[in-house]
Design an enzyme around this catalytic site. Structure first.
Site, PDB file in Angstrom:
ATOM      1  N   GLN A  33      31.167 -15.103  33.277  1.00  0.00           N
ATOM      2  CA  GLN A  33      30.953 -14.927  32.056  1.00  0.00           C
ATOM      3  C   GLN A  33      30.486 -13.212  31.489  1.00  0.00           C
ATOM      4  OE1 GLN A  33      27.863 -18.285  31.626  1.00  0.00           O
ATOM      5  NE2 GLN A  33      28.482 -18.221  29.844  1.00  0.00           N
ATOM      6  N   HIS A  54      31.521 -22.977  35.171  1.00  0.00           N
ATOM      7  CA  HIS A  54      31.989 -21.707  34.786  1.00  0.00           C
ATOM      8  C   HIS A  54      32.824 -20.872  36.148  1.00  0.00           C
ATOM      9  CE1 HIS A  54      30.780 -20.974  30.609  1.00  0.00           C
ATOM     10  NE2 HIS A  54      29.245 -21.382  31.055  1.00  0.00           N
ATOM     11  N   HIS A  91      27.040 -27.132  34.598  1.00  0.00           N
ATOM     12  CA  HIS A  91      27.565 -26.379  33.494  1.00  0.00           C
ATOM     13  C   HIS A  91      27.725 -24.989  34.220  1.00  0.00           C
ATOM     14  CE1 HIS A  91      27.584 -24.760  29.151  1.00  0.00           C
ATOM     15  NE2 HIS A  91      27.376 -23.627  30.206  1.00  0.00           N
ATOM     16  N   GLU A  92      26.810 -24.420  34.796  1.00  0.00           N
ATOM     17  CA  GLU A  92      27.116 -23.208  35.537  1.00  0.00           C
ATOM     18  C   GLU A  92      28.024 -22.980  36.742  1.00  0.00           C
ATOM     19  OE1 GLU A  92      26.021 -20.588  33.751  1.00  0.00           O
ATOM     20  OE2 GLU A  92      24.628 -22.038  32.585  1.00  0.00           O
ATOM     21  N   GLY A 121      21.123 -20.443  31.685  1.00  0.00           N
ATOM     22  CA  GLY A 121      21.987 -19.803  32.958  1.00  0.00           C
ATOM     23  C   GLY A 121      23.067 -18.943  32.548  1.00  0.00           C
ATOM     24  N   CYS A 154      26.575 -22.825  24.925  1.00  0.00           N
ATOM     25  CA  CYS A 154      27.003 -22.062  25.853  1.00  0.00           C
ATOM     26  C   CYS A 154      26.906 -20.576  25.279  1.00  0.00           C
ATOM     27  CB  CYS A 154      28.357 -22.260  26.655  1.00  0.00           C
ATOM     28  SG  CYS A 154      29.088 -21.175  27.636  1.00  0.00           S
ATOM     29  N   LEU A 155      26.722 -19.418  26.107  1.00  0.00           N
ATOM     30  CA  LEU A 155      26.571 -18.033  25.682  1.00  0.00           C
ATOM     31  C   LEU A 155      27.989 -17.334  25.277  1.00  0.00           C
ATOM     32  CD1 LEU A 155      23.687 -16.577  27.905  1.00  0.00           C
ATOM     33  CD2 LEU A 155      23.398 -17.453  25.427  1.00  0.00           C
TER      34      LEU A 155
HETATM   35 NI    NI Z   1      27.850 -21.556  29.698  1.00  0.00          NI
END
Ligand code: NI
Length: 192
Positions: free
Chosen positions: A54, A148, A144-145, A49, A102-103
């Site tokens: 981000q 953000h 999680h998304e 995701g 996480c990215l």
């Molecule tokens: Ni993340």
């Protein structure tokens, strides 16, 4: 389409609360192109995701997709989904342990408790309403998304810091035990 730069933990943009997108904005070429970029950036980075914050846009849009994901091979598949102005309702106090990454947090994983069953309301990229219930890993990925978009990163939710691990040390020392729990979670929440 453009692959965007992904903000890394410590950048203040990851702590901002994103604003809602209006229907007119959503229909605009600028936002539709942005959504295409978000998808391409997520796929390029093998993410499950990616949230707009981000990639330095503080608007409530995130992308989710789980195919044959090399970062998370055990996750049940999720078709490409765009969530606009998402809201989560927790349907139970029940949680499960999810080893997240996480990215925006390079080379770190940690154990997070996620609510096992949620109701999600949102718009899709065309402005059509989404109203559905999700469980298990899919519910975890959505949480999680959406986190953000409200300035939260998974590390905030790690209750036991001794679970933090680089991806290599996760594979070496934590993966076997985690994979044992994965089967039970998939059986419980992902089989009809
Ligand atoms: Ni993340």
């Amino acid at each position: 389409m453009t692959i965007r730069k992904i903000a890394q933990i410590g950048h203040p943009v990851l702590r901002e609360v994103a604003r809602e997108v209006t229907p007119d904005e959503l229909a605009s070429p600028a936002i539709q192109t942005f959504i295409d970029d978000l998808i391409e950036t997520m796929r390029d980075a093998n993410g499950a995701g990616l949230a707009a914050t981000q990639v330095y846009e503080t608007i409530q849009i995130c992308a989710i997709e789980v195919g044959d994901n090399p970062r998370y091979p055990y996750k049940p598949k999720i078709p490409l989904t765009i969530l606009v102005n998402p809201k989560i309702e927790h349907l139970t106090d029940e949680t499960f342990d999810n080893y997240e990454g996480c990215l925006s947090v390079p080379n770190l994983r940690g154990m997070v408790k996620r609510t096992a069953r949620i109701r999600l309301t949102a718009l899709d990229r065309h402005g059509a309403p989404i109203d559905a219930e999700f469980a298990g890993f899919t519910a975890g990925t959505i949480q999680h998304e959406v986190d953000h978009l409200f300035g939260k990163i998974f590390v905030d939710r790690v209750t036991d810091p001794t679970t933090f691990a680089t991806w290599a040390e996760f594979d070496r020392h934590h993966k076997p035990k985690f994979l044992e729990s994965v089967g039970a979670i998939v059986d419980k929440y992902h089989r009809a």
